[in-house]
Motif scaffolding. Structure first.
Motif, PDB file in Angstrom:
ATOM      1  N   ARG A 237      71.475  29.984  67.232  1.00 22.45           N
ATOM      2  CA  ARG A 237      71.985  30.384  68.792  1.00 22.45           C
ATOM      3  C   ARG A 237      70.316  29.143  69.397  1.00 22.45           C
ATOM      4  O   ARG A 237      69.660  29.235  69.255  1.00 22.45           O
ATOM      5  CB  ARG A 237      70.606  31.685  68.932  1.00 22.45           C
ATOM      6  N   ASP A 238      71.147  29.518  70.549  1.00 26.50           N
ATOM      7  CA  ASP A 238      70.028  28.756  72.120  1.00 26.50           C
ATOM      8  C   ASP A 238      69.359  29.916  72.503  1.00 26.50           C
ATOM      9  O   ASP A 238      69.400  31.336  73.167  1.00 26.50           O
ATOM     10  CB  ASP A 238      70.934  28.172  73.291  1.00 26.50           C
ATOM     11  N   HIS A 239      68.110  29.865  72.336  1.00 24.23           N
ATOM     12  CA  HIS A 239      66.247  30.494  72.766  1.00 24.23           C
ATOM     13  C   HIS A 239      66.335  29.860  74.020  1.00 24.23           C
ATOM     14  O   HIS A 239      65.019  30.561  74.212  1.00 24.23           O
ATOM     15  CB  HIS A 239      65.763  30.860  71.361  1.00 24.23           C
ATOM     16  N   THR A 240      66.483  29.420  74.453  1.00 26.86           N
ATOM     17  CA  THR A 240      65.700  28.209  75.722  1.00 26.86           C
ATOM     18  C   THR A 240      65.339  28.844  76.788  1.00 26.86           C
ATOM     19  O   THR A 240      64.129  29.391  77.344  1.00 26.86           O
ATOM     20  CB  THR A 240      66.389  26.656  76.201  1.00 26.86           C
ATOM     21  N   SER A 241      66.097  29.967  77.091  1.00 28.47           N
ATOM     22  CA  SER A 241      66.184  31.064  78.041  1.00 28.47           C
ATOM     23  C   SER A 241      65.540  32.426  77.209  1.00 28.47           C
ATOM     24  O   SER A 241      64.999  33.445  78.857  1.00 28.47           O
ATOM     25  CB  SER A 241      67.563  31.098  79.249  1.00 28.47           C
ATOM     26  N   THR A 242      64.969  32.343  76.148  1.00 29.04           N
ATOM     27  CA  THR A 242      64.481  33.728  76.087  1.00 29.04           C
ATOM     28  C   THR A 242      62.874  33.545  76.081  1.00 29.04           C
ATOM     29  O   THR A 242      62.643  32.411  76.105  1.00 29.04           O
ATOM     30  CB  THR A 242      64.526  34.100  74.673  1.00 29.04           C
ATOM     31  N   ASP A 243      62.061  35.079  75.907  1.00 30.25           N
ATOM     32  CA  ASP A 243      60.736  34.597  75.984  1.00 30.25           C
ATOM     33  C   ASP A 243      60.547  34.376  74.215  1.00 30.25           C
ATOM     34  O   ASP A 243      59.339  33.609  73.393  1.00 30.25           O
ATOM     35  CB  ASP A 243      60.037  35.743  76.624  1.00 30.25           C
ATOM     36  N   CYS A 244      60.606  34.959  73.917  1.00 31.19           N
ATOM     37  CA  CYS A 244      60.723  35.554  72.009  1.00 31.19           C
ATOM     38  C   CYS A 244      61.678  35.936  71.074  1.00 31.19           C
ATOM     39  O   CYS A 244      62.746  35.869  71.640  1.00 31.19           O
ATOM     40  CB  CYS A 244      59.224  36.432  71.709  1.00 31.19           C
TER      41      CYS A 244
ATOM     42  N   LYS B  37      56.885  29.852  71.065  1.00 26.49           N
ATOM     43  CA  LYS B  37      57.973  31.646  71.360  1.00 26.49           C
ATOM     44  C   LYS B  37      57.018  31.705  70.330  1.00 26.49           C
ATOM     45  O   LYS B  37      57.246  31.701  69.102  1.00 26.49           O
ATOM     46  CB  LYS B  37      58.876  31.050  72.025  1.00 26.49           C
ATOM     47  N   PRO B  38      57.047  32.935  70.592  1.00 27.57           N
ATOM     48  CA  PRO B  38      56.575  33.601  69.229  1.00 27.57           C
ATOM     49  C   PRO B  38      57.295  34.251  68.220  1.00 27.57           C
ATOM     50  O   PRO B  38      58.183  34.818  68.934  1.00 27.57           O
ATOM     51  CB  PRO B  38      55.502  35.102  70.395  1.00 27.57           C
ATOM     52  N   LYS B  39      56.723  34.565  67.260  1.00 26.00           N
ATOM     53  CA  LYS B  39      58.759  34.770  66.277  1.00 26.00           C
ATOM     54  C   LYS B  39      57.301  36.023  65.508  1.00 26.00           C
ATOM     55  O   LYS B  39      57.033  36.248  64.813  1.00 26.00           O
ATOM     56  CB  LYS B  39      58.785  33.825  65.729  1.00 26.00           C
ATOM     57  N   LEU B  40      57.642  36.575  65.606  1.00 31.87           N
ATOM     58  CA  LEU B  40      57.927  38.548  65.049  1.00 31.87           C
ATOM     59  C   LEU B  40      58.535  39.412  64.640  1.00 31.87           C
ATOM     60  O   LEU B  40      59.136  39.547  65.096  1.00 31.87           O
ATOM     61  CB  LEU B  40      57.242  39.477  66.887  1.00 31.87           C
ATOM     62  N   PHE B  41      57.770  39.190  62.841  1.00 34.00           N
ATOM     63  CA  PHE B  41      58.577  39.507  62.341  1.00 34.00           C
ATOM     64  C   PHE B  41      57.849  41.448  61.869  1.00 34.00           C
ATOM     65  O   PHE B  41      56.591  41.221  61.533  1.00 34.00           O
ATOM     66  CB  PHE B  41      58.619  39.017  60.864  1.00 34.00           C
TER      67      PHE B  41
END
Length: 474
Positions: A291-298, A340-344
């Motif tokens: 996916r394109d996560h450019t416009s998202t925060d995390c 960008k934060p990658k939260l698991f």
């Protein structure tokens, strides 16, 4: 079914005991928990209770919000009648802390203002609020809501209110000043927590310890949370393990629902995948990386499954290592998530050992425990930044799941996100509170314990913007 019916009877009793004015007071007190759009149509306590039940804020299993609201209204005799003779369970906790001190302050002020003072306040606001908002029947609580809409009032901005109240009732101005001082002390405490590394020093600080080990004296930067979208929350929910000979994970759907509600409330697009084998777990993560996560925060990934010391177990019995799990979202695989934060959030077992409780002297006999799950090894984080792995237990030990209530870890996580995000608390501090809460849980014998464990390579603070509204349940 019987307990649900009994709880509805309890709510009906409360509804019959409340006046029209008290219902409106409850609506005001719940304005941080429910959307103003939903609250605008509430005319009875029954409608309000239904909204709270639909948002998983009120239930037979956890009636603490109802008791807290009645305490604020000073309906102590009603509380005693509800909690006596097992009419309603309290789970050992009479009150929650879901109504913010700020909201309680405004309610306290409204109860102390006489009719003439209210008229004077409306006069002082003539040049500030529209005249139709200052009509004769407008209550002080309604005025507070209008001031909030105009950005004249919030928990960190009481100057306008203080000036108005000071002109009308100087004794009440002292109460506002007291609140400001108390809030300043809380802010100072949270700033100190921000300066702590996530060690025993931080845990001791949050749990009321007197010894605080300051590691450094600079304020941390914060990850931006201003994108067009907050991001995607992927939930992998594995329940059916009959094909590989493992026990089914009864109760996991309760965790799944709680996570869906909380992360939708936080502004995430929630995607849920059920009963994934090893290949499917990796594939849904690769799809997420594409996916394109450019416009998202995390991005958030929640995995609910069986586990071993090396990683997560798919429904086919095959392991996905923790390194494999998180490397699917590495910068090389997903450039749009760079920095960008990658939260698991991992609810799974990390071994087969029961974690014993530590006692100073005498150990009672063992008893039956809830069924177990678990989590992740120390060396599981690759050498890359901006990752968080919040795991339900420490290496080699199981974590616990109750068939009727979900897991200790996920339920505590969801509860504390709902409670602390609106107060501006950052994620690592929230996880420290989760550590504290889960560490206090045990079985009936008091012998078996669980200790969650966050591991991270975050370079900034993660703090979600307080949600303005709650979406409907999926």
């Amino acid at each position: 079914m019987q307990t649900v019916l009994e709880f509805q009877r309890v709510l009906l009793k409360v509804q019959a005991s409340l006046t029209v004015d008290e219902v409106q007071d409850l609506v005001f007190l719940c304005s941080d928990l429910l959307s103003l759009k939903d609250l605008s149509t509430v005319t009875s306590a029954g409608q309000l209770f239904s909204l709270l039940e639909n948002r998983d804020l009120l239930s037979w299993e956890d009636p603490s919000l109802l008791l807290e609201l009645l305490r604020i209204l000073k309906r102590n005799s009603l509380i005693r009648s509800l909690t006596s003779e097992d009419v309603m369970p309290t789970n050992g906790t009479t009150y929650s802390q879901q109504i913010s001190p700020y909201r309680q302050l405004l309610y306290e002020l409204s109860e102390s203002i006489c009719e003439q003072d209210l008229k004077n306040i409306k006069f002082l606001l003539l040049k500030t609020l529209p005249r139709k908002k200052l009509e004769k029947d407008t209550t002080l609580l309604q005025l507070f809501l209008e001031m909030e809409k105009e950005d004249l009032l919030d928990g960190n901005n009481l100057d306008v209110l203080q000036k108005i109240i000071g002109d009308i009732n100087p004794s009440l101005e002292k109460r506002i000043i007291q609140y400001k001082m108390e809030s300043c002390e809380i802010d100072t405490m949270e700033e100190q927590v921000d300066r702590l590394s996530l060690t025993e020093g931080a845990a001791a600080f949050l749990s009321g310890g007197t010894s605080v080990n300051l590691q450094y004296n600079i304020m941390l930067d914060q990850y931006e949370m201003k994108g067009d979208k907050r991001g995607v929350c992927l939930i992998i929910n594995n329940c059916d393990f009959k094909d590989c000979g493992l026990r089914n994970r009864d109760g996991t759907d309760i965790d799944k629902k709680s996570l869906e509600v909380v992360f939708q409330w936080l502004g995430f697009e929630v995607l849920t995948e059920q009963n994934c084998d090893r290949h499917q777990i990796l594939q849904v993560l690769r799809d997420l990386a594409d996916r394109d996560h450019t416009s998202t925060d995390c991005v958030v990934c929640c995995v609910l499954s069986h586990g071993q010391i090396k990683g997560i177990v798919g429904v086919d019995g095959q392991i996905v290592t923790y390194r494999e799990l998180i490397e699917t979202l590495s910068p090389s695989q997903c450039p749009s998530l760079f920095k960008k934060p990658k939260l698991f959030f991992i609810q799974a077992c990390r071994g087969t050992d029961d974690q014993p409780a530590a006692f100073p002297q005498i150990f009672p006999d063992d008893e039956v425990m809830p069924v177990s799950d678990a989590a992740v090894p120390r060396d599981s984080i690759p050498e890359m930044a901006d990752y968080l792995l919040a795991m339900s237990t420490v290496p080699h030990y199981v974590s616990y799941r109750e068939k009727d209530n979900g897991t200790w870890f996920i339920q505590s996580l969801c509860h504390n996100l709902k409670l602390l995000v609106p107060r501006g608390v950052d994620l690592l501090s929230i996880l420290t509170k989760v550590n504290s809460d889960v560490s206090k849980k045990t079985d009936k014998s008091g012998l078996k314990k669980q200790m969650p464990q966050p591991e991270f390579t975050l370079t900034k603070r993660v703090a979600f913007p307080p949600p303005k509204t709650r979406p409907p349940l999926p």
